[in-house]
Design a protein around this motif. Structure first.
Motif, PDB file in Angstrom:
ATOM      1  N   ALA A 191       0.860  -1.181   0.000  1.00  0.00           N
ATOM      2  CA  ALA A 191       0.000   0.000   0.000  1.00  0.00           C
ATOM      3  C   ALA A 191       0.899   1.235   0.000  1.00  0.00           C
ATOM      4  O   ALA A 191       1.593   1.515   0.987  1.00  0.00           O
ATOM      5  N   VAL A 200      -2.661   0.774  -4.159  1.00  0.00           N
ATOM      6  CA  VAL A 200      -2.554  -0.536  -3.504  1.00  0.00           C
ATOM      7  C   VAL A 200      -2.210  -1.590  -4.545  1.00  0.00           C
ATOM      8  O   VAL A 200      -3.003  -1.870  -5.453  1.00  0.00           O
ATOM      9  N   LEU A 214     -12.372  -1.970  -0.392  1.00  0.00           N
ATOM     10  CA  LEU A 214     -11.590  -1.091   0.473  1.00  0.00           C
ATOM     11  C   LEU A 214     -12.283   0.251   0.673  1.00  0.00           C
ATOM     12  O   LEU A 214     -12.283   0.799   1.784  1.00  0.00           O
ATOM     13  N   ILE A 225      -8.503   5.572  -3.601  1.00  0.00           N
ATOM     14  CA  ILE A 225      -7.843   4.263  -3.548  1.00  0.00           C
ATOM     15  C   ILE A 225      -7.805   3.672  -4.955  1.00  0.00           C
ATOM     16  O   ILE A 225      -8.842   3.478  -5.589  1.00  0.00           O
ATOM     17  N   THR A 250      -3.687  -1.669   4.080  1.00  0.00           N
ATOM     18  CA  THR A 250      -4.376  -0.392   3.897  1.00  0.00           C
ATOM     19  C   THR A 250      -4.611   0.290   5.238  1.00  0.00           C
ATOM     20  O   THR A 250      -4.410   1.502   5.393  1.00  0.00           O
TER      21      THR A 250
END
Length: 733
Positions: A191, A200, A214, A225, A250
């Motif tokens: 991450a 990620v 996520l 993300i 994360t």
């Protein structure tokens, strides 16, 4: 078209993989990268009463220790933790959520340090105490608590009465042990912290699935993300759902505002999903001529206490064998274990081996050749829906595989064939899987120099998606494959589902085909409109793309180059994105089929089993790439050998803990176990399934292989082993 589709084409990503240029999830660099080591529970059920990290925090280089009591906020509601392949019922597992322990080796803490070795050492210094609760991990002991969760097909007729009254009846239980994924690449996530977002890098079969997951868990937007997974070192179901290390990496990155990498150990991967232990009960009732009167197939499988995981183990006979009466059911026993997951050909690999061994036992009772019995009971229609197939060349599979194997030379009597001190056994079985298709989008950017970039969020888990996308694009655009660049597995690219179920080849190919058709139309319009164009007055529908030219059919005198047409339209690039559309067809059943023939040689004194030959004839529509396709089926056969003879996770039920959670003691096939494998692609024209006539190959290659081996072992020894794996102790006991 140039004719790349259907040929033996080498992988376009092959050089990157063998030279080490391909980067996997645990290999991406980042400034100030921290490393996490996961601490796992040592009990199967209970609560954490003490988790003291003070000793670990004193170690030089340790940055933080994340626990349920010390972490960045996580979503509370069950719905936030569900991804696109999560079981319909249940409350998904949430790492470091609270103090409850649901299974052994559950993650309970994450030690984050400047390097991995420091994190690993510091993890040993955590002081953890538990309040243990009563637990159960033994399927056979808890069999009586099973509850039905699904009927794959509605019952037909009165199967119980027909079975009871059958002239020839066979009933038996077949047991599949827990089997664990052991991909070459360990599960890993890097991450990368940036001021306004995280990038990620994750080992996954679906980057957009992980991204949505996520965002849901951490309350983020897709702009915050991004998930990337350019290469995957094996998955086949284990990466369909987001695994816990991506949540923890994360979590740590958000909490510490630094980049974090987590690579699970091989042992820790046994705390992830697996093929569930299952008891398959099969009952077959037949007339003396082999006509089936009754089929009963009931499965009792393991699931966790917090989710209901089940797949179709029991309904496959409806597509394979005619019978007036049938009944199928799937039951679950809830145990204190992690939730199972999909594992190559989920349901079919387990259920069909039981069905096909039962068919072999019935053939022996009837004194019929096993192939003859299957042809006698052959079903031309899906009996559950009374539908014809888009295509079904299973008879040709039997015929071609039997001829290649030399089946006509088989002496049917058990223990009748020998090679020196070894008993020789020949067995066969049928394979079946679904021919699925899913919505996938693809974007093509064609530049004036005759180069095209094709992109999609679809993954390539090692099956060859990069290559078949390039093949289809090259043919559709009339360009050399060297002029095609493929970008996959980035959540910012056009939409795609997880790669699984053998649907990605057909789905992605048709998305590329649709986008290429839009480009063809645009180029045709430009070419026809050019001043003095040899295509003037031509219907754009009659224009093709070939060898970098826009032409009318094969008439090279009536053609212009792509570069000239784009230049005339003052275009440097043409960009088209298309989502494929598969019209729902309820008028046909859609399946792939195979016939598997296996030879085993067994040392009569020692019981050592060798699978010396396997012939697998597969009917799967049009094969996009015969080279990568053959590799797919060969890999499946190897996995089937492992399922039949090697694989078993052994649980110590006193502690609810797997005793062989490593690849030294969890046995998988190695080079010395694999001998001759012959793959035959049976010609199958399918005008209904899709435009290119494609079906998937990912799963069909394993289905039937374990049963063919088990049937060969019986033929060699006269001993019927109904509990996998078939090991020498079971033959010699």
């Amino acid at each position: 078209m140039n004719g790349y589709v259907g040929t033996a084409t080498s992988r376009v990503d092959g050089r990157a993989k063998v030279t080490g240029a391909a980067k996997y999830a645990g290999e991406f660099a980042a400034d100030g990268l921290l490393h996490g080591f996961v601490v796992t529970a040592t009990i199967p059920r209970g609560r954490i009463t003490r988790l003291d990290a003070s000793g670990a925090l004193k170690v030089k280089g340790v940055v933080d220790v994340l626990t349920h009591a010390h972490r960045h906020p996580l979503a509370d509601k069950d719905e936030a933790w569900k991804d696109e392949v999560a079981p319909e019922k249940g409350s998904p597992f949430r790492p470091l959520y609270d103090d409850s322990i649901k299974f052994n080796d559950q993650p309970i803490a994450l030690v984050v340090a400047e390097d991995w070795e420091t994190a690993k050492f510091a993890a040993t210094l955590l002081d953890v105490a538990y309040q243990e609760e009563p637990f159960a991990t033994d399927l056979e002991a808890e069999r009586g608590s099973a509850t039905e969760v699904q009927k794959p097909h509605e019952p037909r007729g009165d199967a119980a009465a027909a079975l009871a009254g059958a002239a020839i009846r066979h009933e038996a239980d077949y047991l599949v042990p827990t089997e664990h994924h052991n991909p070459m690449e360990l599960y890993a996530t890097t991450a990368v912290w940036e001021v306004d977002r995280l990038t990620v890098y994750d080992k996954t079969q679906g980057v957009q699935n992980v991204q949505k997951f996520l965002c849901s868990v951490f309350g983020k937007t897709p702009d915050e993300i991004r998930v990337i997974s350019p290469y995957v070192g094996g998955a086949f179901g284990s990466g369909l759902r987001p695994q816990y290390q991506v949540v923890l990496a994360t979590l740590a990155a958000l909490q510490l505002k630094r980049s974090v990498r987590i690579v699970l150990t091989r042992h820790q991967m046994y705390g992830l999903g697996y093929r569930p232990e299952t008891i398959e009960h099969v009952g077959l009732g037949a007339r003396p001529d082999g006509t089936l009167d009754a089929v009963v197939h009931e499965a009792i499988a393991v699931t966790s206490r917090y989710e209901e995981f089940s797949r179709n183990d029991t309904g496959w006979a409806e597509q394979l064998y005619k019978s007036a009466n049938s009944r199928y059911s799937h039951q679950l026993v809830r145990l204190d274990v992690a939730t199972p997951c999909d594992m190559r050909a989920p349901g079919a690999a387990s259920g069909v081996w039981a069905l096909e061994c039962a068919m072999d036992e019935l053939a022996n009772a009837l004194k019929l050749d096993p192939v003859e019995l299957r042809l006698k009971c052959y079903s031309d229609r899906d009996q559950s829906e009374d539908l014809p197939y888009t295509s079904k060349q299973l008879r040709a599979c039997y015929r071609q595989a039997a001829a290649a194997f030399g089946w006509s030379n088989r002496n049917p009597a058990p223990r009748s064939m020998r090679d020196g001190k070894e008993l020789v056994g020949w067995g066969m079985a049928t394979g079946i899987w679904e021919a699925l298709q899913m919505p996938v989008a693809a974007r093509i950017v064609l530049t004036a120099n005759g180069h095209a970039e094709v992109s999609s969020a679809a993954s390539d888990i090692g099956t060859g998606t990069y290559t078949i996308v390039a093949q289809v694009a090259a043919d559709a655009l009339g360009l050399p494959m060297d002029n095609i660049t493929v970008k996959l597995a980035d959540s910012s690219l056009p939409q795609a589902p997880v790669e699984g179920g053998s649907w990605m080849a057909a789905s992605s190919a048709h998305a590329v085909l649709a986008a290429a058709e839009d480009i063809r139309q645009e180029l045709a319009r430009l070419a026809v409109a050019m001043a003095g164009s040899p295509l003037a007055g031509t219907d754009p529908a009659d224009v093709i793309l070939s060898e970098g030219m826009i032409a009318v059919g094969s008439d090279k005198s009536r053609s212009v180059s792509i570069a000239d047409a784009m230049r005339s339209g003052s275009l440097e690039r043409i960009e088209k994105e298309k989502l494929n559309h598969f019209a729902e067809d309820k008028s046909h059943a859609r399946n792939t089929h195979s016939a598997v023939f296996a030879e085993v040689k067994i040392d009569e004194e020692l019981g050592v089993i060798r699978v010396t030959r396997v012939v697998n004839a597969v009917a799967a529509g049009r094969i996009l790439n015969t080279k990568t396709g053959r590799s797919q089926v060969m890999g499946s056969v190897v996995w089937g050998i492992g399922m039949a003879l090697h694989e078993e996770a052994v649980m110590d039920h006193r502690f609810g803990r797997i005793m062989n959670a490593n690849i030294a003691e969890y046995h998988i096939p190695v080079n010395a176990d694999i001998h001759d494998i012959d793959v035959i692609f049976v010609d199958e024209q399918d005008e209904h399934i899709n435009k290119l006539g494609i079906k998937g190959l990912g799963e069909i290659g394993i289905v039937g292989v374990p049963a063919a081996i088990a049937n060969a072992v019986y033929h060699a020894t006269g001993r019927r082993v109904r509990r996998f794996p078939i090991t020498l102790d079971k033959l010699l006991s």
